[in-house]
Enzyme design. Structure first.
Site, short mmCIF file in Angstrom:
data_model
loop_
_atom_site.label_atom_id
_atom_site.label_comp_id
_atom_site.label_asym_id
_atom_site.label_seq_id
_atom_site.Cartn_x
_atom_site.Cartn_y
_atom_site.Cartn_z
N GLU A 38 2.91 -51.64 -50.82
CA GLU A 38 2.10 -52.90 -51.05
C GLU A 38 3.39 -53.94 -51.73
OE1 GLU A 38 1.43 -50.04 -52.28
OE2 GLU A 38 -0.68 -49.76 -51.34
N ASN A 40 6.76 -54.05 -50.91
CA ASN A 40 7.35 -54.30 -49.66
C ASN A 40 6.62 -55.74 -49.03
OD1 ASN A 40 9.23 -52.48 -49.68
ND2 ASN A 40 8.00 -51.06 -48.35
N TYR A 107 9.07 -37.70 -54.23
CA TYR A 107 9.15 -37.04 -55.47
C TYR A 107 8.28 -37.92 -56.37
CZ TYR A 107 12.56 -34.10 -53.51
OH TYR A 107 13.06 -33.00 -52.67
N ARG A 170 -0.60 -41.79 -44.96
CA ARG A 170 0.44 -41.09 -45.50
C ARG A 170 -0.04 -39.49 -45.80
NH1 ARG A 170 2.60 -44.95 -43.88
NH2 ARG A 170 3.73 -46.47 -45.03
N GLY A 226 5.31 -50.63 -32.78
CA GLY A 226 6.59 -50.53 -32.95
C GLY A 226 7.46 -51.41 -31.98
N GLY A 253 9.29 -50.30 -43.24
CA GLY A 253 9.15 -51.35 -43.80
C GLY A 253 8.74 -52.37 -42.73
N GLY A 255 6.23 -52.52 -40.54
CA GLY A 255 4.65 -52.77 -40.72
C GLY A 255 4.39 -53.48 -42.00
N ASP A 256 5.00 -53.32 -43.00
CA ASP A 256 4.65 -54.01 -44.41
C ASP A 256 5.05 -55.35 -44.08
OD1 ASP A 256 3.96 -51.60 -45.30
OD2 ASP A 256 5.84 -51.34 -46.37
N1 LIG Z 1 12.04 -51.08 -32.44
C1 LIG Z 1 11.58 -52.36 -32.71
N2 LIG Z 1 11.82 -53.35 -31.86
C2 LIG Z 1 11.09 -54.40 -31.78
N3 LIG Z 1 9.92 -54.66 -32.85
C3 LIG Z 1 9.74 -53.57 -33.79
C4 LIG Z 1 10.21 -52.43 -33.47
N4 LIG Z 1 9.67 -51.66 -34.78
C5 LIG Z 1 8.72 -52.36 -35.21
N5 LIG Z 1 8.87 -53.47 -34.47
C6 LIG Z 1 7.87 -54.79 -35.01
O1 LIG Z 1 7.31 -54.50 -36.24
C7 LIG Z 1 5.87 -54.16 -36.17
C8 LIG Z 1 5.34 -53.14 -37.14
O2 LIG Z 1 6.05 -51.94 -36.64
P1 LIG Z 1 5.38 -50.37 -36.82
O3 LIG Z 1 6.19 -49.69 -36.66
O4 LIG Z 1 4.37 -50.61 -35.41
O5 LIG Z 1 4.35 -50.51 -38.19
P2 LIG Z 1 3.84 -49.61 -38.89
O6 LIG Z 1 4.97 -48.95 -39.64
O7 LIG Z 1 2.89 -50.20 -39.82
O8 LIG Z 1 3.11 -48.66 -38.11
C9 LIG Z 1 5.78 -53.93 -34.76
O9 LIG Z 1 4.33 -54.05 -34.22
C10 LIG Z 1 6.77 -54.89 -33.84
O10 LIG Z 1 6.30 -56.09 -33.96
O1 LIG Z 2 4.58 -46.73 -50.57
C1 LIG Z 2 5.04 -45.62 -49.78
O2 LIG Z 2 4.68 -44.74 -49.96
C2 LIG Z 2 6.11 -45.82 -48.77
C3 LIG Z 2 7.06 -47.28 -48.72
O3 LIG Z 2 7.82 -47.28 -49.44
C4 LIG Z 2 7.34 -47.30 -47.27
O4 LIG Z 2 8.49 -47.90 -47.48
C5 LIG Z 2 6.44 -47.90 -46.54
O5 LIG Z 2 5.11 -47.86 -46.57
C6 LIG Z 2 6.97 -48.68 -45.16
O6 LIG Z 2 5.72 -48.50 -44.38
P1 LIG Z 2 5.90 -49.17 -43.01
O7 LIG Z 2 6.01 -50.55 -43.18
O8 LIG Z 2 4.68 -48.92 -42.19
O9 LIG Z 2 7.17 -48.52 -42.20
#
Ligand SMILES: Nc1ncnc2c1ncn2[C@@H]1O[C@H](COP(=O)(O)OP(=O)(O)O)[C@@H](O)[C@H]1O
Ligand SMILES: O=C(O)C[C@@H](O)[C@H](O)C(=O)COP(=O)(O)O
Length: 314
Positions: A38, A40, A107, A170, A226, A253, A255-256
């Site tokens: 949150e 982030n 941790y 998580r 992704g 990060g 996704g955030d």
């Molecule tokens: N390797 C990548 N190349 C291009 N865009 C990416 C990549 N990884 C993430 N993104 C972008 O960031 C968004 C969020 O990443 P994602 O890994 O799907 O989120 P979360 O961590 O919440 O599952 C994706 O929908 C895409 O738009």
């Molecule tokens: O809060 C947590 O437990 C982990 C976060 O620090 C972590 O960076 C995170 O939530 C990243 O999430 P993402 O954007 O889905 O990769």
């Protein structure tokens, strides 16, 4: 009172980023950074220029002071952040592989946020709030957090404040059964569900997406995938958005950052296609920089990334 703030709440982490890729057991140096889903998100909002309030509890240790100063430096409103003594800042060691994908080693046993209770939530706190954003990380940290989350959502509903939610599942913090039980209590309050493809499939199993959103009255189902980009189901239609081609070094990060960018699009009247494109750009940008939030762009950086603006560099 003008409603212009975004409200979120969650635990801050000191995140140790490995200086080398590969299995954590062979990494002997780390860079001290900041994390917390949150937080982030809040940094993502602030960098894009949105007023944001982050509610949390910080310990009384040196790390908590670093967090406080850094978050304040980002311009995030900390009206609802308190220091509590006796609770050490939670830590997160990251493992990063060659392709930028990451693993998390927490941790996180006595987080300062364990001291937060439902009594800390008050209706008047939401008088100037335009959007509420919660994630499943906050819910996973302590059993009482579901009730805290629900109190916030009831107030948001009563005041007509739109709610976005990212399950951010998580499984190192709770089981899938515990997570699902909490999410299904939260969903009836959610307007915008921002989720990863793999996680929504874990949560709703074989239920068709369209049936799920109809059942819970979710107005926007936004699915992040992704390197494949993202898509959204809005007003009975699917909208797909192509990914941006980048060279990821640390995907944690993304996704955030995506969530913050999507809410930015909503607050600025972007249509669905524009919201998805903007959020895809921000997510992709985050992956190109080491650290959970260092790659979160300012608005101008996104314009440059999208080729809408040229930056004079020297
Ligand atoms: N390797 C990548 N190349 C291009 N865009 C990416 C990549 N990884 C993430 N993104 C972008 O960031 C968004 C969020 O990443 P994602 O890994 O799907 O989120 P979360 O961590 O919440 O599952 C994706 O929908 C895409 O738009
Ligand atoms: O809060 C947590 O437990 C982990 C976060 O620090 C972590 O960076 C995170 O939530 C990243 O999430 P993402 O954007 O889905 O990769």
């Amino acid at each position: 009172m003008e409603r212009n703030y975004i409200f979120t709440l969650g635990d801050a982490l000191i995140t140790f980023n490995p200086v080398a890729t590969g299995p954590l057991r062979y990494v002997d140096s780390f860079e001290r950074k900041l994390g917390g889903a949150e937080l982030n998100f809040a940094i993502g909002c602030a960098r894009l220029g949105l007023p944001v309030k982050w509610m949390s509890r910080l310990g009384g240790d040196e790390f908590s002071k670093y967090i406080y100063n850094t978050v304040r430096g980002e311009g995030i409103n900390m009206e609802y952040v308190k220091h509590v003594s006796g609770y050490p800042t939670s830590l997160n060691f990251k493992e990063i592989l060659e392709n930028g994908s990451g693993k998390t080693f927490y941790y996180r046993y006595q987080s300062p946020i364990l001291t937060m209770t439902e009594e800390d939530i008050d209706e008047s706190m939401f008088d100037d709030i335009a959007y509420v954003h919660l994630t499943g990380v906050f819910l996973a940290i302590a059993p009482q957090n579901l009730q805290i989350g629900l109190s916030i959502l009831r107030i948001a509903k009563a005041k007509g404040i739109p709610v976005s939610f990212d399950p951010n599942i998580r499984l190192k913090l709770w089981t899938l059964e515990q997570a699902r039980a909490a999410y299904f209590e939260i969903f009836p309050y959610v307007d915008i569900l921002l989720t990863g493809l793999d996680e929504i499939e874990m949560i709703i199993d074989t239920m068709p997406f369209e049936q799920f959103v109809a059942q819970y009255n979710i107005s926007e189902l936004v699915i992040k995938d992704g390197a494949n980009g993202s898509k959204a189901y809005v007003d009975g239609h699917w909208h797909n958005a192509e990914p941006f081609l980048v060279k990821p070094v640390d995907t944690v990060g993304a996704g955030d950052g995506y969530d913050a960018a999507y809410i930015f699009g909503l607050m600025n009247g972007y249509d669905v296609a524009e919201r998805l494109r903007f959020a895809n750009a921000v997510g992709a940008m985050v992956t190109t920089v080491k650290g959970d939030n260092e790659g979160l762009p300012e608005y101008t950086d996104v314009e440059v990334f999208l080729g809408q603006k040229t930056l004079v560099e020297r």
